[in-house]
Design a protein around this motif. Structure first.
Motif, PDB file in Angstrom:
ATOM      1  N   LEU A 162       2.778  -5.782  -4.102  1.00 38.14           N
ATOM      2  CA  LEU A 162       2.335  -6.323  -2.987  1.00 38.14           C
ATOM      3  C   LEU A 162       1.247  -7.114  -2.841  1.00 38.14           C
ATOM      4  O   LEU A 162       0.430  -7.983  -2.185  1.00 38.14           O
ATOM      5  CB  LEU A 162       2.528  -5.534  -1.714  1.00 38.14           C
ATOM      6  N   GLU A 163      -0.353  -6.528  -4.016  1.00 40.89           N
ATOM      7  CA  GLU A 163      -1.455  -6.851  -4.142  1.00 40.89           C
ATOM      8  C   GLU A 163      -1.987  -8.259  -4.263  1.00 40.89           C
ATOM      9  O   GLU A 163      -2.024  -9.500  -3.808  1.00 40.89           O
ATOM     10  CB  GLU A 163      -1.897  -5.839  -4.615  1.00 40.89           C
ATOM     11  N   ASN A 164      -0.717  -8.481  -5.831  1.00 38.92           N
ATOM     12  CA  ASN A 164      -0.350  -9.235  -6.279  1.00 38.92           C
ATOM     13  C   ASN A 164      -0.208 -11.210  -4.674  1.00 38.92           C
ATOM     14  O   ASN A 164      -0.297 -11.901  -5.036  1.00 38.92           O
ATOM     15  CB  ASN A 164       0.251  -9.991  -7.570  1.00 38.92           C
ATOM     16  N   LEU A 165       0.950 -10.265  -4.270  1.00 39.48           N
ATOM     17  CA  LEU A 165       1.799 -11.437  -2.866  1.00 39.48           C
ATOM     18  C   LEU A 165       0.937 -11.593  -1.895  1.00 39.48           C
ATOM     19  O   LEU A 165       0.727 -12.673  -1.059  1.00 39.48           O
ATOM     20  CB  LEU A 165       3.012 -10.720  -2.107  1.00 39.48           C
ATOM     21  N   PHE A 205      13.720  -3.779  -3.309  1.00 43.92           N
ATOM     22  CA  PHE A 205      12.832  -4.275  -3.279  1.00 43.92           C
ATOM     23  C   PHE A 205      12.778  -5.624  -2.300  1.00 43.92           C
ATOM     24  O   PHE A 205      11.799  -6.836  -1.814  1.00 43.92           O
ATOM     25  CB  PHE A 205      13.356  -5.468  -4.806  1.00 43.92           C
ATOM     26  N   ALA A 206      14.396  -5.866  -1.948  1.00 47.33           N
ATOM     27  CA  ALA A 206      14.689  -6.726  -0.510  1.00 47.33           C
ATOM     28  C   ALA A 206      13.524  -6.506   0.385  1.00 47.33           C
ATOM     29  O   ALA A 206      13.099  -7.096   1.315  1.00 47.33           O
ATOM     30  CB  ALA A 206      15.940  -7.069  -1.090  1.00 47.33           C
ATOM     31  N   PHE A 207      14.204  -4.830   0.428  1.00 46.59           N
ATOM     32  CA  PHE A 207      13.591  -4.353   1.814  1.00 46.59           C
ATOM     33  C   PHE A 207      11.723  -4.494   1.684  1.00 46.59           C
ATOM     34  O   PHE A 207      11.274  -4.706   2.897  1.00 46.59           O
ATOM     35  CB  PHE A 207      14.014  -2.536   1.935  1.00 46.59           C
ATOM     36  N   ILE A 208      11.388  -3.887   0.895  1.00 48.61           N
ATOM     37  CA  ILE A 208       9.939  -3.785   0.838  1.00 48.61           C
ATOM     38  C   ILE A 208       9.170  -5.143   0.973  1.00 48.61           C
ATOM     39  O   ILE A 208       8.803  -5.317   2.155  1.00 48.61           O
ATOM     40  CB  ILE A 208       9.845  -3.058  -0.384  1.00 48.61           C
ATOM     41  N   VAL A 209       9.797  -6.425   0.544  1.00 51.61           N
ATOM     42  CA  VAL A 209       9.050  -7.373   0.118  1.00 51.61           C
ATOM     43  C   VAL A 209       9.341  -7.858   2.314  1.00 51.61           C
ATOM     44  O   VAL A 209       8.367  -8.649   2.979  1.00 51.61           O
ATOM     45  CB  VAL A 209       9.250  -8.218  -0.194  1.00 51.61           C
TER      46      VAL A 209
END
Length: 217
Positions: free
Chosen positions: A88-91, A157-161
């Motif tokens: 998430l930091e990278n995103l 992964f899908a939920f968090i993003v």
């Protein structure tokens, strides 16, 4: 001749300014003052540009966290937490693109096409962590179910993003909480529990039925 980086930058500028992809490759390259051949040398379509960006964001995150000195000391749970916090930091560097890309390629019951390249590398990464956890005894080896652990992590992964792209909390604090709670609950399910002990005891009794009969008073 344009480079892949120049084409990518021009495409991102276009979609984030207009909130839609160019009408065609022809129109796009004409504005960029390159030929269609130049474009197709690097990308097969506009969607392939987005797939490449998603792939690079994921690949870079995995490589970065594996280079940390403490990586080998982490438990399986800590490694997966480290991935999501770092991801998430990278995103954040590409947040506008991430929001545009997912909201324009959202699938009702399937993985968006733009994540087609992300899923296999994430699942391979997750499987490595799962196998380490199984070998160390941190995670429970369960017939049939152990093979599905990586699927549960892909769902996370899908939920968090998706949670993150809709998160309007300060510093994305709610997303950090979603990671902590989601991954901890998932790994709690992966670990040994009283249910496992009960099942093992049931197997023991079934294997030693004759002995149990002799022990009756």
């Amino acid at each position: 001749m344009a480079t892949a980086q120049q084409i990518r930058k021009a495409y991102l500028d276009y979609v984030l300014t207009n909130n839609e992809k160019p009408k065609s490759v022809y129109v796009f390259v004409k504005k960029l003052k390159i030929t269609e051949a130049d474009f197709y040398q690097f990308f097969s379509s506009f969607e392939s540009i987005e797939k490449t960006i998603w792939f690079e964001l994921t690949f870079e995150t995995i490589n970065k966290i594996k280079e940390q000195e403490v990586w080998l000391q982490y438990t399986a749970r800590e490694k997966m937490l480290s991935f999501f916090y770092s991801y998430l930091e990278n995103l954040k560097n590409e947040r506008s693109f991430v929001i545009y890309s997912l909201k324009n390629h959202r699938g009702k019951f399937s993985t968006p096409d733009v994540l087609a390249g992300v899923k296999p590398i994430f699942e391979n990464f997750a499987q490595e962590i799962i196998e380490e956890g199984l070998d160390s005894g941190e995670l429970a080896e369960r017939r049939f179910l152990s093979k599905r652990y990586k699927d549960a992590l892909w769902i996370q992964f899908a939920f968090i993003v998706n949670f993150w792209i809709n998160d309007d909390s300060e510093g994305f604090e709610k997303s950090d909480e979603a990671i902590e709670k989601g991954i901890n609950v998932t790994f709690d399910l992966f670990q040994h529990s009283p249910i496992d002990n009960l099942l093992e005891y049931g197997k023991f009794l079934s294997r030693n039925g004759k002995f149990a009969e002799k022990m009756r008073f």
